[in-house]
Design a protein around this motif. Structure first.
Motif, PDB file in Angstrom:
ATOM      1  N   LYS A 233      20.014   8.627   4.276  1.00 26.78           N
ATOM      2  CA  LYS A 233      19.545   8.601   2.887  1.00 26.78           C
ATOM      3  C   LYS A 233      18.051   8.317   2.829  1.00 26.78           C
ATOM      4  O   LYS A 233      17.292   8.984   2.113  1.00 26.78           O
ATOM      5  CB  LYS A 233      20.312   7.553   2.099  1.00 26.78           C
ATOM      6  CG  LYS A 233      19.899   7.461   0.637  1.00 26.78           C
ATOM      7  CD  LYS A 233      20.716   6.395  -0.084  1.00 26.78           C
ATOM      8  CE  LYS A 233      20.266   6.265  -1.538  1.00 26.78           C
ATOM      9  NZ  LYS A 233      21.030   5.203  -2.251  1.00 26.78           N
ATOM     10  N   LEU A 234      17.592   7.309   3.591  1.00 35.44           N
ATOM     11  CA  LEU A 234      16.175   6.964   3.583  1.00 35.44           C
ATOM     12  C   LEU A 234      15.334   8.100   4.156  1.00 35.44           C
ATOM     13  O   LEU A 234      14.245   8.397   3.654  1.00 35.44           O
ATOM     14  CB  LEU A 234      15.941   5.672   4.370  1.00 35.44           C
ATOM     15  CG  LEU A 234      16.388   4.380   3.693  1.00 35.44           C
ATOM     16  CD1 LEU A 234      16.241   3.207   4.643  1.00 35.44           C
ATOM     17  CD2 LEU A 234      15.600   4.124   2.420  1.00 35.44           C
ATOM     18  N   ALA A 235      15.821   8.709   5.225  1.00 33.39           N
ATOM     19  CA  ALA A 235      15.064   9.794   5.840  1.00 33.39           C
ATOM     20  C   ALA A 235      14.931  10.984   4.889  1.00 33.39           C
ATOM     21  O   ALA A 235      13.913  11.672   4.874  1.00 33.39           O
ATOM     22  CB  ALA A 235      15.740  10.224   7.138  1.00 33.39           C
ATOM     23  N   LYS A 236      15.957  11.209   4.069  1.00 33.76           N
ATOM     24  CA  LYS A 236      15.944  12.352   3.162  1.00 33.76           C
ATOM     25  C   LYS A 236      15.041  12.108   1.968  1.00 33.76           C
ATOM     26  O   LYS A 236      14.252  12.981   1.577  1.00 33.76           O
ATOM     27  CB  LYS A 236      17.366  12.649   2.693  1.00 33.76           C
ATOM     28  CG  LYS A 236      17.457  13.857   1.744  1.00 33.76           C
ATOM     29  CD  LYS A 236      18.898  14.129   1.359  1.00 33.76           C
ATOM     30  CE  LYS A 236      18.994  15.317   0.410  1.00 33.76           C
ATOM     31  NZ  LYS A 236      20.398  15.599   0.034  1.00 33.76           N
ATOM     32  N   TYR A 237      15.153  10.915   1.374  1.00 29.17           N
ATOM     33  CA  TYR A 237      14.434  10.656   0.125  1.00 29.17           C
ATOM     34  C   TYR A 237      13.158   9.826   0.315  1.00 29.17           C
ATOM     35  O   TYR A 237      12.355   9.714  -0.600  1.00 29.17           O
ATOM     36  CB  TYR A 237      15.356   9.938  -0.864  1.00 29.17           C
ATOM     37  CG  TYR A 237      16.545  10.771  -1.260  1.00 29.17           C
ATOM     38  CD1 TYR A 237      16.396  11.878  -2.094  1.00 29.17           C
ATOM     39  CD2 TYR A 237      17.809  10.477  -0.778  1.00 29.17           C
ATOM     40  CE1 TYR A 237      17.493  12.652  -2.458  1.00 29.17           C
ATOM     41  CE2 TYR A 237      18.908  11.248  -1.133  1.00 29.17           C
ATOM     42  CZ  TYR A 237      18.747  12.330  -1.966  1.00 29.17           C
ATOM     43  OH  TYR A 237      19.831  13.094  -2.310  1.00 29.17           O
ATOM     44  N   GLY A 238      13.005   9.254   1.502  1.00 27.08           N
ATOM     45  CA  GLY A 238      11.819   8.444   1.734  1.00 27.08           C
ATOM     46  C   GLY A 238      11.905   7.084   1.063  1.00 27.08           C
ATOM     47  O   GLY A 238      12.955   6.655   0.616  1.00 27.08           O
ATOM     48  N   TYR A 239      10.779   6.419   0.997  1.00 30.51           N
ATOM     49  CA  TYR A 239      10.748   5.062   0.459  1.00 30.51           C
ATOM     50  C   TYR A 239       9.455   4.899  -0.323  1.00 30.51           C
ATOM     51  O   TYR A 239       8.393   5.312   0.126  1.00 30.51           O
ATOM     52  CB  TYR A 239      10.778   4.026   1.592  1.00 30.51           C
ATOM     53  CG  TYR A 239      10.911   2.608   1.114  1.00 30.51           C
ATOM     54  CD1 TYR A 239      12.121   1.949   1.189  1.00 30.51           C
ATOM     55  CD2 TYR A 239       9.829   1.927   0.568  1.00 30.51           C
ATOM     56  CE1 TYR A 239      12.256   0.643   0.744  1.00 30.51           C
ATOM     57  CE2 TYR A 239       9.950   0.637   0.109  1.00 30.51           C
ATOM     58  CZ  TYR A 239      11.164  -0.001   0.208  1.00 30.51           C
ATOM     59  OH  TYR A 239      11.292  -1.289  -0.245  1.00 30.51           O
ATOM     60  N   GLU A 240       9.569   4.304  -1.479  1.00 26.67           N
ATOM     61  CA  GLU A 240       8.370   3.971  -2.241  1.00 26.67           C
ATOM     62  C   GLU A 240       8.561   2.628  -2.910  1.00 26.67           C
ATOM     63  O   GLU A 240       9.636   2.336  -3.449  1.00 26.67           O
ATOM     64  CB  GLU A 240       8.060   5.032  -3.298  1.00 26.67           C
ATOM     65  CG  GLU A 240       6.756   4.726  -4.030  1.00 26.67           C
ATOM     66  CD  GLU A 240       6.305   5.881  -4.913  1.00 26.67           C
ATOM     67  OE1 GLU A 240       5.273   5.728  -5.587  1.00 26.67           O
ATOM     68  OE2 GLU A 240       6.982   6.916  -4.921  1.00 26.67           O
ATOM     69  N   ALA A 241       7.552   1.791  -2.847  1.00 22.72           N
ATOM     70  CA  ALA A 241       7.635   0.462  -3.437  1.00 22.72           C
ATOM     71  C   ALA A 241       7.644   0.558  -4.964  1.00 22.72           C
ATOM     72  O   ALA A 241       7.333   1.594  -5.556  1.00 22.72           O
ATOM     73  CB  ALA A 241       6.470  -0.395  -2.961  1.00 22.72           C
ATOM     74  N   LEU A 242       7.985  -0.564  -5.598  1.00 21.47           N
ATOM     75  CA  LEU A 242       8.051  -0.617  -7.059  1.00 21.47           C
ATOM     76  C   LEU A 242       6.680  -0.750  -7.691  1.00 21.47           C
ATOM     77  O   LEU A 242       6.444  -0.267  -8.801  1.00 21.47           O
ATOM     78  CB  LEU A 242       8.925  -1.798  -7.492  1.00 21.47           C
ATOM     79  CG  LEU A 242      10.385  -1.752  -7.045  1.00 21.47           C
ATOM     80  CD1 LEU A 242      11.070  -3.065  -7.388  1.00 21.47           C
ATOM     81  CD2 LEU A 242      11.099  -0.587  -7.709  1.00 21.47           C
ATOM     82  N   ALA A 243       5.772  -1.462  -7.010  1.00 19.50           N
ATOM     83  CA  ALA A 243       4.442  -1.695  -7.593  1.00 19.50           C
ATOM     84  C   ALA A 243       3.451  -2.032  -6.497  1.00 19.50           C
ATOM     85  O   ALA A 243       3.802  -2.616  -5.475  1.00 19.50           O
ATOM     86  CB  ALA A 243       4.496  -2.833  -8.615  1.00 19.50           C
ATOM     87  N   TYR A 244       2.200  -1.655  -6.728  1.00 23.32           N
ATOM     88  CA  TYR A 244       1.076  -2.006  -5.856  1.00 23.32           C
ATOM     89  C   TYR A 244      -0.009  -2.613  -6.734  1.00 23.32           C
ATOM     90  O   TYR A 244      -0.264  -2.127  -7.835  1.00 23.32           O
ATOM     91  CB  TYR A 244       0.513  -0.773  -5.147  1.00 23.32           C
ATOM     92  CG  TYR A 244       1.487  -0.029  -4.270  1.00 23.32           C
ATOM     93  CD1 TYR A 244       1.564  -0.303  -2.907  1.00 23.32           C
ATOM     94  CD2 TYR A 244       2.325   0.948  -4.790  1.00 23.32           C
ATOM     95  CE1 TYR A 244       2.455   0.386  -2.095  1.00 23.32           C
ATOM     96  CE2 TYR A 244       3.217   1.641  -4.000  1.00 23.32           C
ATOM     97  CZ  TYR A 244       3.278   1.349  -2.644  1.00 23.32           C
ATOM     98  OH  TYR A 244       4.164   2.027  -1.852  1.00 23.32           O
ATOM     99  N   GLU A 245      -0.645  -3.669  -6.253  1.00 24.05           N
ATOM    100  CA  GLU A 245      -1.739  -4.278  -7.007  1.00 24.05           C
ATOM    101  C   GLU A 245      -2.872  -4.648  -6.049  1.00 24.05           C
ATOM    102  O   GLU A 245      -2.638  -5.032  -4.899  1.00 24.05           O
ATOM    103  CB  GLU A 245      -1.271  -5.530  -7.755  1.00 24.05           C
ATOM    104  CG  GLU A 245      -0.262  -5.246  -8.853  1.00 24.05           C
ATOM    105  CD  GLU A 245       0.152  -6.492  -9.603  1.00 24.05           C
ATOM    106  OE1 GLU A 245      -0.527  -7.524  -9.458  1.00 24.05           O
ATOM    107  OE2 GLU A 245       1.165  -6.439 -10.323  1.00 24.05           O
ATOM    108  N   ILE A 246      -4.080  -4.542  -6.557  1.00 26.95           N
ATOM    109  CA  ILE A 246      -5.285  -4.939  -5.835  1.00 26.95           C
ATOM    110  C   ILE A 246      -5.977  -6.012  -6.646  1.00 26.95           C
ATOM    111  O   ILE A 246      -6.183  -5.862  -7.854  1.00 26.95           O
ATOM    112  CB  ILE A 246      -6.234  -3.739  -5.634  1.00 26.95           C
ATOM    113  CG1 ILE A 246      -5.525  -2.611  -4.861  1.00 26.95           C
ATOM    114  CG2 ILE A 246      -7.508  -4.180  -4.929  1.00 26.95           C
ATOM    115  CD1 ILE A 246      -5.021  -2.993  -3.510  1.00 26.95           C
ATOM    116  N   ASP A 247      -6.340  -7.115  -5.995  1.00 24.26           N
ATOM    117  CA  ASP A 247      -6.993  -8.233  -6.678  1.00 24.26           C
ATOM    118  C   ASP A 247      -8.127  -8.743  -5.806  1.00 24.26           C
ATOM    119  O   ASP A 247      -7.901  -9.530  -4.894  1.00 24.26           O
ATOM    120  CB  ASP A 247      -5.971  -9.345  -6.939  1.00 24.26           C
ATOM    121  CG  ASP A 247      -6.588 -10.570  -7.594  1.00 24.26           C
ATOM    122  OD1 ASP A 247      -7.650 -10.420  -8.232  1.00 24.26           O
ATOM    123  OD2 ASP A 247      -6.029 -11.670  -7.458  1.00 24.26           O
ATOM    124  N   GLY A 248      -9.345  -8.275  -6.086  1.00 22.60           N
ATOM    125  CA  GLY A 248     -10.455  -8.652  -5.222  1.00 22.60           C
ATOM    126  C   GLY A 248     -10.183  -8.175  -3.805  1.00 22.60           C
ATOM    127  O   GLY A 248      -9.813  -7.024  -3.582  1.00 22.60           O
TER     128      GLY A 248
END
Length: 425
Positions: A233-248
């Motif tokens: 399942k992971l190999a087929k659909y890949g993986y993406e996080a819910l959120a990314y943030e940059i702070d300084g």
């Protein structure tokens, strides 16, 4: 700090135009000259986490920390008033390392009323004052008040002990920014059951940070750690996080994957089903937590874990079931570093809880070994410079930010000292 949901069109990275989207150059991870600049520009001027207050709960408790990149050794101690202090681990007489056991380069810990040099017996109290000089009358106009231990700036945040070699650095809380502020109130101090690993890794320190700030690699590198259905399942659909943030200079990756318990028990290994534990920790919570606002910033119900990178080399991973991890990456050369990982749980109340913690500990080790082995292969090949530019995907936004930040710190240092080194961006 900007906070964005991922738009229907566009990308996380494009919300931060300063990061860029072009292929990146990894010269900063293979250049000895760049590493020498990093030692002063980064490790000599930023806040470095060296431990937690639980390591020194009582008066006279101390531990040492070797900081090769600075380079120095520091001793951290709780003084008579209960304050946490840090000093350079050097005797003021002839420069011998003050606190060590059988091997001078190994870290140590213990309890004492005063520190005594092994070489000539000079003594210092817990506040760093010189209190005794062997045959003091043999010295010439010696003022003991002028020869106390050299202090290192030290501050405590949420039980984490930080040091900074720069006496003019901004206060720790300001440096940790909004990502740090968003973690205040998390019950770190209640999770005192600790399991630790230490490994010498043959790669640049930033490459291992890279490995734990993206999950693009998980379906491939760690595919065999899952049952076939999950891996496919992971190999087929890949993986993406819910959120990314940059702070300084800092970054956050917030991910799905809570396992307390998993919705489909057929998707995990039989041993995990039996023990109700695995890489994501014990499934049965042992502590109720009101999450501070900085945890699970997207407030998604499928949230499982947040990875906070506090630049340069300290990571905190908070897991939904109620435990946390810390990572440290301590450079020892441009192509080597010491990796430290600690898992923190509430103290087990019975054998079942202890076994579940041990299961999480062993599972983490297996994943960590796979990452570390891959990094050494990466280091050997990028040092050939056969390929000098590498494309990064949207899920690797924190990697771009880390390398951009390291290069900016070095560039600022070069500008202040007028010592340019040709490091391609």
């Amino acid at each position: 700090m900007a906070k964005f949901p991922k738009p229907a069109e566009g990308s996380w990275t494009e919300h931060y135009p300063q990061i860029g989207t072009k292929p990146v150059n990894y010269e900063d991870s293979i250049s000895p000259e760049f590493y020498e600049l990093e030692r002063t520009a980064i490790f000599g001027r930023t806040w470095l986490n060296v431990g937690r207050v639980e390591q020194i709960p009582r008066t006279g408790n101390y531990f040492t920390k070797e900081l090769d990149a600075v380079p120095t050794s520091v001793v951290v101690v709780r003084d008579k008033s209960g304050e946490v202090r840090a000093f350079h681990n050097i005797c003021r007489h002839r420069g011998n390392k003050l606190v060590w056991d059988d091997y001078p380069r190994e870290e140590t810990s213990g309890t004492c009323r005063q520190f005594t040099c092994k070489y000539h017996g000079w003594r210092y109290d817990l506040e760093g004052a010189l209190t005794f000089v062997q045959q003091e009358s043999e010295f010439f106009d010696l003022d003991k008040n002028a020869y106390g231990l050299v202090p290192v700036r030290c501050e405590v945040w949420e039980g984490f002990i930080f040091v900074n070699m720069d006496p003019d650095a901004e206060p720790l809380e300001g440096y940790l920014g909004e990502l740090g502020a968003g973690l205040k109130g998390y019950p770190f101090g209640e999770m005192t059951q600790r399991y630790s690993y230490r490994a010498e890794v043959g790669s640049n320190w930033k490459l291992f940070v890279d490995a734990f700030m993206e999950f693009y690699h998980a379906p491939v590198l760690h595919g065999r750690q899952a049952v076939a259905e999950e891996s496919e399942k992971l190999a087929k659909y890949g993986y993406e996080a819910l959120a990314y943030e940059i702070d300084g200079p800092h970054a956050l990756v917030s991910s799905w994957g809570g396992m307390s318990p998993p919705k489909d028990l057929d998707m995990v290994k039989p041993s995990e089903r039996v023990l109700r534990s695995g890489l994501f920790g014990p499934w049965d919570k042992t502590i109720d937590i009101d999450l501070p606002p900085g945890v699970n910033p997207s407030k998604m119900p499928q949230w499982g874990e947040d990875s906070f990178l506090f630049f340069p080399n300290f990571m905190i991973l908070i897991w939904e079931p109620g435990w946390y991890l810390t990572y440290h990456y301590w450079p020892t050369a441009y192509n080597r570093h010491v990796f430290e990982a600690s898992l923190y749980f509430t103290p087990p109340r019975n054998a079942t809880e202890r076994i579940r913690q041990e299961m999480a500990r062993v599972s983490f080790k297996e994943y960590g070994l796979q990452d570390g082995n891959t990094l050494e292969a990466t280091q050997t090949m990028i040092e050939t410079r056969v390929v000098t530019e590498f494309p990064l995907c949207d899920q690797e936004i924190a990697l771009r930010h880390l390398h951009n930040t390291a290069r900016q710190y070095v560039a600022d240092h070069q500008a202040s000292t007028e010592t340019p080194v040709d490091i391609r961006a």
